[in-house]
Design an enzyme around this catalytic site. Sequence first.
Site, mmCIF file in Angstrom:
data_model
loop_
_atom_site.group_PDB
_atom_site.id
_atom_site.type_symbol
_atom_site.label_atom_id
_atom_site.label_comp_id
_atom_site.label_asym_id
_atom_site.label_seq_id
_atom_site.Cartn_x
_atom_site.Cartn_y
_atom_site.Cartn_z
ATOM 1 C CD GLU A 205 39.318 51.435 -72.530
ATOM 2 O OE1 GLU A 205 38.786 50.692 -71.684
ATOM 3 O OE2 GLU A 205 38.784 51.717 -73.627
ATOM 4 C CG HIS B 228 39.365 40.051 -70.643
ATOM 5 N ND1 HIS B 228 38.728 39.877 -71.844
ATOM 6 C CD2 HIS B 228 38.697 41.048 -70.004
ATOM 7 C CE1 HIS B 228 37.707 40.720 -71.922
ATOM 8 N NE2 HIS B 228 37.666 41.441 -70.828
#
Length: 408
Positions: free
Chosen positions: A144, A213
Amino acid sequence: MASIFQTVGAVTSLSSNASFDTKKLHLSSRKSLSERKASFLVVRSDAAKMNTGLNKIGGRADQLVTNAVATKPDTSAASTASKPGHELLLFEALREGLEEEMERDPHVCIMGEDVGHYGGSYKVSKGLAPKYGDLRVLDTPIAENAFTGMGIGAAMTGLRPVIEGMNMGFLLLAFNQISNNCGMLHYTSGGQFKIPVVIRGPGGVGRQLGAEHSQRLESYFQSIPGIQMVACSTPYNAKGLMKAAIRSDNPVILFEHVLLYNLKETIPDEEYVLNLEEAEMVRPGEHVTILTYSRMRYHVMQAAKTLVNKGFDPEVIDIRSLKPFDLHTIGNSIKKTHRVIIVEECMRTGGIGASLTAAINENFQDYLDAPIVCLSSQDVPTPYAGTLEEWTVVQPPQIVAAVEQLCR
């Protein structure tokens, strides 16, 4: 026009940009909607406005002091009921907005993990790689910080990248790039560089995805100078905000909720682009202003049905713009109702609600007849167990109880 957050001499932290509040491209994959219906849970939007004609509680009709309020017209999203349109799920509306902008502007590109031939983790970019090629729909390694930095660099050279975080929690790995590069380069370069980048992805609590998450990261990014933040809640505003974010010369973070992707709504056939800094009046009312966004919009509207049956007339506003706040719409509502409840999925400590509470107290305290009530998620990691997961976020009965207590 886009707000200017910081000014030192002639240098600003955000570029000025044309406002996108006009309603006016092409949809090549609409026929595939019927093929997908069988494999998705379809939920319909219930944002209908309810007028009850109830009496106002606590009335003052003074003029709103506007010295701290954006001077722009109070316009909400136009009703689509009488316009020709087509039905889309929210993730399809995001894709349609993305595809229209890619077709309109060759500088628009997509990058992220599995955004190419796989079509994205939630299929927002499905079908775009074969149409536009691997250079405009770029699959990246699982890194990322690397691909976010690359996207910011691409924006500096004139491209308009849309960076997808497979999950918003993963973008914490790119926090340095988003903060020190994305938010600051326009300012630190003396205005020589614009950073027209969109950072988007799914987040929020639901579907038992576990703590890592199921994070609510709005407040993490809200503190970064030089970026704008919006949260979509319907297919209509998802498409309009996506198009506006791509066209903006400022870096924009678009928050999507994992539980809203299969929400279904009819959106106009004609092109439209929403204003990145405008809240939406979901339900006009007289007794209390309820400010919310994203998934909590639907918890609030569920509670509103119960409240109407109990004799209350709540006004519901989807703030949509998380940075900056639309204090014009919010302030005019407070002037009318004199009571405020904020309902959010973000954490209570340092969350969006905390910032919004501070802004309201600073600008509209004289119009409040009661303290602001903020209903937020509990400050705990999201449990995996479904029943415990529900306990961590605000539920409709809590909203009903808060309104009843506030309006006594």
